[in-house]
Design an enzyme around this catalytic site. Structure first.
Site, mmCIF file in Angstrom:
data_model
loop_
_atom_site.group_PDB
_atom_site.id
_atom_site.type_symbol
_atom_site.label_atom_id
_atom_site.label_comp_id
_atom_site.label_asym_id
_atom_site.label_seq_id
_atom_site.Cartn_x
_atom_site.Cartn_y
_atom_site.Cartn_z
ATOM 1 C CB SER A 293 -0.924 0.001 1.220
ATOM 2 O OG SER A 293 -1.617 1.222 1.330
ATOM 3 N N GLY B 43 2.076 5.775 -0.819
ATOM 4 C CA GLY B 43 2.887 6.520 0.127
ATOM 5 C C GLY B 43 2.371 6.332 1.543
ATOM 6 C CD GLU C 143 8.509 -1.343 16.187
ATOM 7 O OE1 GLU C 143 9.313 -2.269 16.000
ATOM 8 O OE2 GLU C 143 8.173 -0.939 17.327
ATOM 9 N NE ARG C 144 0.855 -3.633 11.240
ATOM 10 C CZ ARG C 144 0.090 -3.136 10.273
ATOM 11 N NH1 ARG C 144 -0.427 -1.920 10.387
ATOM 12 N NH2 ARG C 144 -0.170 -3.836 9.196
ATOM 13 N NE ARG C 145 1.272 4.313 10.973
ATOM 14 C CZ ARG C 145 1.029 5.238 11.888
ATOM 15 N NH1 ARG C 145 1.097 6.512 11.557
ATOM 16 N NH2 ARG C 145 0.733 4.903 13.122
ATOM 17 N NE ARG D 166 -1.674 -0.282 16.001
ATOM 18 C CZ ARG D 166 -1.523 0.284 14.812
ATOM 19 N NH1 ARG D 166 -1.277 1.580 14.732
ATOM 20 N NH2 ARG D 166 -1.618 -0.413 13.704
#
Length: 301
Positions: free
Chosen positions: A70, A75, A96-98, A133
């Site tokens: 994605s 972006g 942190e995932r991004r 989250r």
């Protein structure tokens, strides 16, 4: 489109400001701090370190690859949040995932909100933001609540106000930490739900917890059926009888491995060991096609 371009240009301008050693910003009272703190800035990924206070410990590889795809196409839509440590040095607070997915894609920079916080404030921000989250498992949430209580020294009442949850909800999550580690792992891996865990936590003996947990897995019991089983346990004073109790004589690691492999391979798996060390793995298959399916799962081909 013009507004977006202007915003990105502003971010690049702030990036240049942050790389000026003569105007280094270390507190909210420093010159130009108001231009940086709370704004979106393009920061180099190499200037950002992972947050040691990150409450999340499980990162699903498939979901991370989907996020990376994605990001490759669209972006990074939602900026990460960082805190400033030193000159051109930052630490993740959330996202942190991004951050990981952006590294997978090979990006050099990532849009970031900059905060100035000490270690305790950073821990609290990371924990509170992560609790909000939707993809955290119940044990991750429970551990985050526990850390806020123990390390930030919040009472359950103050914690309730801070995270916007009822005190009873927080208590229910914290009680899950009384479950045997195998059952906690099963909940984190999605073998059972929080509802199953809330029923099992009413059993004090770990071995009896495991006996009922194994029955839930093997028989696919619903939460209501589990609650009834726990009620029967309290009425009789013993865990339900099984056709064999050999599994319960094994180490927690071996038992958990059997359950995990059985669910992943969708077939019966048995582990026999010598002193829970060297051993043999056995599994069953119904046909040549079923065997090929299992082989593909094991080899990843």
């Amino acid at each position: 489109m013009a507004k977006a371009t202007k915003k990105q240009a502003l971010g690049r301008g702030l990036s240049a400001l942050l790389k000026d050693p003569d105007n280094d910003i270390n507190s909210v009272t420093d010159k130009n701090a108001d231009k940086v703190v709370g704004n979106i800035v393009e920061l180099e990924l190499d200037a950002i370190e992972v947050n040691p206070f990150q409450p999340r410990s499980n990162f699903n590889d498939d979901a991370l690859q989907e996020l990376a795809s994605s990001i490759r196409e669209l972006g990074v839509i939602q900026p990460i949040t960082v805190r400033k440590l030193d000159f051109n040095k930052y630490q993740l607070v959330s996202g942190e995932r991004r951050y990981r997915a952006s590294r997978l894609v090979g990006l050099d920079t990532i849009p970031s909100y900059i905060r100035i916080a000490n270690d305790q404030e950073s821990l609290e921000m990371a924990l509170v933001e992560n609790i909000q989250r939707e993809d955290l498992d119940p044990i991750e949430i429970a551990l985050s609540y526990q850390r806020l209580i123990e390390e930030i020294e919040l009472t359950q009442e103050k914690l309730s106000d801070r995270v916007g949850k009822k005190r009873s909800t927080i208590t229910n999550y914290l009680r899950l930490l009384r479950l045997d580690p195998i059952i906690q792992t099963g909940m984190r891996d999605g073998f059972i739900t929080m509802g199953h865990g809330r029923a099992l936590v009413n059993i004090d003996k770990r071995l009896d917890q495991l006996g009922i947990y194994e029955k839930i897995i093997e028989d696919g019991l619903s939460v209501r059926q589990t609650e009834e089983l726990v009620r029967q346990y309290h009425d009789s004073g013993s865990a339900p009888k099984k056709s064999t109790n050999k599994k319960l004589d094994k180490s927690l690691f071996i038992l958990n491995s059997e359950i995990a492999l059985s669910h992943y391979l969708e077939t019966d798996v048995s582990l026999s060991t010598q002193d829970n060390e060297k051993g043999k793995l056995s599994l069953t298959f119904d046909s040549k096609e079923d065997l090929n399916r299992i082989i593909k799962l094991i080899t990843g081909e």
